[in-house]
Design a protein around this motif. Structure first.
Motif, PDB file in Angstrom:
ATOM      1  N   LYS A   1      31.724  41.642  29.055  1.00 29.45           N
ATOM      2  CA  LYS A   1      32.235  43.029  29.042  1.00 29.45           C
ATOM      3  C   LYS A   1      31.400  43.841  30.569  1.00 29.45           C
ATOM      4  CE  LYS A   1      34.854  46.806  26.578  1.00 29.45           C
ATOM      5  NZ  LYS A   1      34.671  47.664  25.015  1.00 29.45           N
ATOM      6  N   ASP A   2      30.614  44.219  30.041  1.00 31.07           N
ATOM      7  CA  ASP A   2      30.072  44.820  30.947  1.00 31.07           C
ATOM      8  C   ASP A   2      30.059  44.350  32.267  1.00 31.07           C
ATOM      9  OD1 ASP A   2      28.784  46.980  29.312  1.00 31.07           O
ATOM     10  OD2 ASP A   2      26.983  45.735  28.726  1.00 31.07           O
ATOM     11  N   LYS A   3      29.705  42.657  32.359  1.00 30.71           N
ATOM     12  CA  LYS A   3      29.977  42.534  33.835  1.00 30.71           C
ATOM     13  C   LYS A   3      31.710  42.732  34.222  1.00 30.71           C
ATOM     14  CE  LYS A   3      26.661  38.362  32.580  1.00 30.71           C
ATOM     15  NZ  LYS A   3      26.470  36.921  32.083  1.00 30.71           N
ATOM     16  N   LYS A   4      32.252  42.334  33.545  1.00 30.40           N
ATOM     17  CA  LYS A   4      33.663  43.034  34.117  1.00 30.40           C
ATOM     18  C   LYS A   4      34.081  44.319  34.563  1.00 30.40           C
ATOM     19  CE  LYS A   4      36.653  39.532  31.810  1.00 30.40           C
ATOM     20  NZ  LYS A   4      37.745  39.226  30.131  1.00 30.40           N
ATOM     21  N   ILE A   5      33.003  44.750  33.836  1.00 31.68           N
ATOM     22  CA  ILE A   5      32.836  46.656  34.665  1.00 31.68           C
ATOM     23  C   ILE A   5      32.510  46.642  35.290  1.00 31.68           C
ATOM     24  CG2 ILE A   5      32.277  48.692  34.020  1.00 31.68           C
ATOM     25  CD1 ILE A   5      32.280  48.999  31.391  1.00 31.68           C
ATOM     26  N   LEU A   6      31.123  46.139  35.769  1.00 30.32           N
ATOM     27  CA  LEU A   6      30.339  46.200  37.035  1.00 30.32           C
ATOM     28  C   LEU A   6      31.478  45.506  38.109  1.00 30.32           C
ATOM     29  CD1 LEU A   6      27.130  45.352  35.929  1.00 30.32           C
ATOM     30  CD2 LEU A   6      27.890  47.985  36.610  1.00 30.32           C
ATOM     31  N   GLU A   7      31.619  44.496  38.394  1.00 30.46           N
ATOM     32  CA  GLU A   7      32.636  43.652  39.324  1.00 30.46           C
ATOM     33  C   GLU A   7      33.770  44.046  39.750  1.00 30.46           C
ATOM     34  OE1 GLU A   7      33.904  39.637  37.337  1.00 30.46           O
ATOM     35  OE2 GLU A   7      31.440  38.599  37.703  1.00 30.46           O
ATOM     36  N   LYS A   8      34.699  45.064  38.559  1.00 30.77           N
ATOM     37  CA  LYS A   8      35.878  46.100  38.931  1.00 30.77           C
ATOM     38  C   LYS A   8      35.466  47.055  39.675  1.00 30.77           C
ATOM     39  CE  LYS A   8      39.245  43.446  37.123  1.00 30.77           C
ATOM     40  NZ  LYS A   8      40.160  42.640  37.739  1.00 30.77           N
ATOM     41  N   LEU A   9      34.185  47.732  39.589  1.00 31.62           N
ATOM     42  CA  LEU A   9      34.130  48.841  39.571  1.00 31.62           C
ATOM     43  C   LEU A   9      33.599  48.638  41.571  1.00 31.62           C
ATOM     44  CD1 LEU A   9      31.053  50.884  38.121  1.00 31.62           C
ATOM     45  CD2 LEU A   9      33.431  51.763  38.620  1.00 31.62           C
ATOM     46  N   GLU A  10      33.032  47.377  41.406  1.00 32.45           N
ATOM     47  CA  GLU A  10      32.741  46.766  43.075  1.00 32.45           C
ATOM     48  C   GLU A  10      33.409  47.205  44.073  1.00 32.45           C
ATOM     49  OE1 GLU A  10      29.819  46.016  46.510  1.00 32.45           O
ATOM     50  OE2 GLU A  10      29.606  46.721  44.287  1.00 32.45           O
ATOM     51  N   LEU A  11      34.776  46.524  43.197  1.00 36.72           N
ATOM     52  CA  LEU A  11      36.063  45.913  43.862  1.00 36.72           C
ATOM     53  C   LEU A  11      36.381  47.374  44.097  1.00 36.72           C
ATOM     54  CD1 LEU A  11      38.090  43.922  44.935  1.00 36.72           C
ATOM     55  CD2 LEU A  11      38.836  43.847  42.662  1.00 36.72           C
ATOM     56  N   LEU A  12      36.662  48.173  42.948  1.00 41.28           N
ATOM     57  CA  LEU A  12      36.590  49.729  43.492  1.00 41.28           C
ATOM     58  C   LEU A  12      36.688  50.127  43.947  1.00 41.28           C
ATOM     59  CD1 LEU A  12      38.939  51.652  42.151  1.00 41.28           C
ATOM     60  CD2 LEU A  12      37.354  52.711  41.214  1.00 41.28           C
ATOM     61  N   LYS A  13      35.140  50.334  44.819  1.00 43.82           N
ATOM     62  CA  LYS A  13      34.494  50.658  45.414  1.00 43.82           C
ATOM     63  C   LYS A  13      35.290  49.953  46.754  1.00 43.82           C
ATOM     64  CE  LYS A  13      30.057  51.577  45.239  1.00 43.82           C
ATOM     65  NZ  LYS A  13      28.605  51.436  46.121  1.00 43.82           N
ATOM     66  N   GLN A  14      35.646  48.867  47.237  1.00 43.79           N
ATOM     67  CA  GLN A  14      35.986  48.264  48.142  1.00 43.79           C
ATOM     68  C   GLN A  14      36.796  49.096  48.014  1.00 43.79           C
ATOM     69  OE1 GLN A  14      33.590  46.647  50.093  1.00 43.79           O
ATOM     70  NE2 GLN A  14      35.356  45.477  51.902  1.00 43.79           N
ATOM     71  N   THR A  15      37.518  48.874  47.881  1.00 41.87           N
ATOM     72  CA  THR A  15      39.680  49.376  47.579  1.00 41.87           C
ATOM     73  C   THR A  15      39.747  50.374  48.547  1.00 41.87           C
ATOM     74  OG1 THR A  15      40.718  47.639  45.813  1.00 41.87           O
ATOM     75  CG2 THR A  15      41.298  49.327  46.363  1.00 41.87           C
ATOM     76  N   LEU A  16      38.779  51.992  47.968  1.00 42.62           N
ATOM     77  CA  LEU A  16      38.580  52.723  48.523  1.00 42.62           C
ATOM     78  C   LEU A  16      37.943  52.945  49.795  1.00 42.62           C
ATOM     79  CD1 LEU A  16      37.484  54.879  44.811  1.00 42.62           C
ATOM     80  CD2 LEU A  16      39.189  55.322  46.090  1.00 42.62           C
ATOM     81  N   ALA A  17      37.487  52.169  50.116  1.00 38.70           N
ATOM     82  CA  ALA A  17      36.473  52.358  51.466  1.00 38.70           C
ATOM     83  C   ALA A  17      37.797  51.245  52.062  1.00 38.70           C
ATOM     84  CB  ALA A  17      35.709  51.401  51.234  1.00 38.70           C
ATOM     85  N   GLU A  18      38.530  50.709  51.579  1.00 36.17           N
ATOM     86  CA  GLU A  18      39.588  50.291  52.588  1.00 36.17           C
ATOM     87  C   GLU A  18      41.057  51.151  52.466  1.00 36.17           C
ATOM     88  OE1 GLU A  18      40.010  46.355  51.487  1.00 36.17           O
ATOM     89  OE2 GLU A  18      38.205  45.700  51.736  1.00 36.17           O
ATOM     90  N   LYS A  19      40.952  52.515  51.615  1.00 31.22           N
ATOM     91  CA  LYS A  19      41.920  52.625  51.171  1.00 31.22           C
ATOM     92  C   LYS A  19      43.382  53.024  50.840  1.00 31.22           C
ATOM     93  CE  LYS A  19      40.174  56.168  55.741  1.00 31.22           C
ATOM     94  NZ  LYS A  19      41.232  56.376  57.002  1.00 31.22           N
ATOM     95  N   ASN A  20      43.080  51.800  50.037  1.00 32.22           N
ATOM     96  CA  ASN A  20      43.453  51.048  49.063  1.00 32.22           C
ATOM     97  C   ASN A  20      44.090  51.968  47.641  1.00 32.22           C
ATOM     98  OD1 ASN A  20      45.593  49.280  48.208  1.00 32.22           O
ATOM     99  ND2 ASN A  20      44.908  47.370  48.871  1.00 32.22           N
TER     100      ASN A  20
END
Length: 336
Positions: free
Chosen positions: A204-223
């Motif tokens: 569960k913790d790993k999934k949270i970290l993976e999703k957070l990393e993807l969310l950061k990238q998504t925000l950087a790409e303005k999606n």
């Protein structure tokens, strides 16, 4: 409408119009379907994009650009291994395409294959020094490599902790100050174990970290639309609500939905009153809305707090001064 007309709409950014046209007719040639899939990708409709690409893959077996789009869409929905396979196919068909190489390396970083990613990205940057995205991804890969080495050292240190120490991974709490995906120590007394930091010990913790990393990238790409869907997933996974709401507000600001942004920032601030970042963002959002009275109220609540550094304070003061000047003799009005 001809394929040339659709290409023109795509180049002009009318992605929604392309999708609307597609909704009125089910019969399209593969090239038109690919364009519709690309429009869906731009709108964040990744499932629709993938469904279309799966239908027409047989028509583009020799086109690297097709597999590049396919790989990008798979990455967006978190299917990283499948994404990597598609990018491999794209690279085999378009060996010298720097954009495909860059995207391939990006997925390698996501999968933790940092050394290979760095080698590819260095080659791109050396050949195309003006390619900014490759430079950013190279920095990301190098940063992740350093962190992975640090985590290895920390893991080794964890094995030396006394068996008497009560370790409870559920005590871990993600903090807003550590948006680089580090988190608080899960140990009760960190002073006795300064080298110990939180490493996810459950799926569960790993999934949270993976999703957070993807969310950061998504925000950087303005999606931002896709960002909101990731916030929903993180809320289900158990990311602390105050942090989830803070990220959701970032997405709403990007979508220029300032009322929603303010609501979720208020929730975040109420749930974690010791974290001033939500209050800082409330000052900015209320200023954008033209509600200077509330912006000033929030600023007054934090302006003397030691957690607010001088640079942040000066920045907020400038925002308030600028908006006050711009909105002179223009009282705030509620939207009807």
């Amino acid at each position: 409408m001809s394929i040339a007309d659709l290409h023109q709409l795509y180049e002009q950014g009318y992605y929604k119009k392309i999708v609307n046209i597609a909704d009125k007719d089910d019969e399209f040639d593969p090239e038109t379907q690919r364009l519709i899939a690309a429009a869906n990708f731009q709108l964040g409709n990744y499932s629709d994009c993938l469904n279309l690409l799966a239908e027409i893959e047989g028509s583009f077996l020799n086109e690297g650009s097709f597999y590049s789009l396919y790989g990008a869409a798979l990455r967006r929905v978190g299917l990283l291994k499948e994404s990597l396979d598609k990018f491999k196919s794209a690279m085999e068909l378009s060996e010298e395409d720097r954009y495909i190489k860059n995207n391939y390396a990006n997925v390698l970083v996501d999968l933790g294959q940092h050394t290979e990613a760095i080698e590819i990205l260095k080659g791109i940057v050396n050949q195309y020094p003006e390619y900014l995205d490759a430079k950013i991804n190279l920095e990301r890969a190098e940063d992740r490599l350093i962190k992975s080495k640090d985590e290895k050292d920390i893991t080794e240190a964890k094995t030396q902790v006394s068996s008497k120490t009560d370790f409870d991974p559920l005590m871990a709490a993600f903090s807003d100050e550590e948006v680089d995906l580090a988190s608080k120590s899960p140990l009760g007394n960190t002073a006795q174990n300064p080298v110990i930091k939180h490493i996810p010990d459950t799926n569960k913790d790993k999934k949270i970290l993976e999703k957070l990393e993807l969310l950061k990238q998504t925000l950087a790409e303005k999606n931002y639309t896709f960002g909101l869907s990731l916030c929903s997933e993180l809320k289900v996974l158990g990311l602390p609500a105050d942090l989830t709401y803070k990220y959701a507000s970032d997405c709403y600001v990007g979508l220029q939905k300032y009322v929603e942004a303010e609501i979720y920032l208020l929730h975040s601030a109420l749930l974690n009153p010791n974290n001033i970042n939500s209050i800082i963002n409330l000052v900015s959002v209320c200023s954008i809305k033209g509600d200077l009275e509330r912006a000033t109220y929030f600023f007054d609540k934090i302006k003397n707090k030691p957690e607010l550094d001088h640079t942040q304070k000066v920045h907020l003061e400038k925002i308030l001064a600028q908006r006050t000047k711009e909105l002179k003799n223009k009282p705030f009005k509620f939207d009807s």
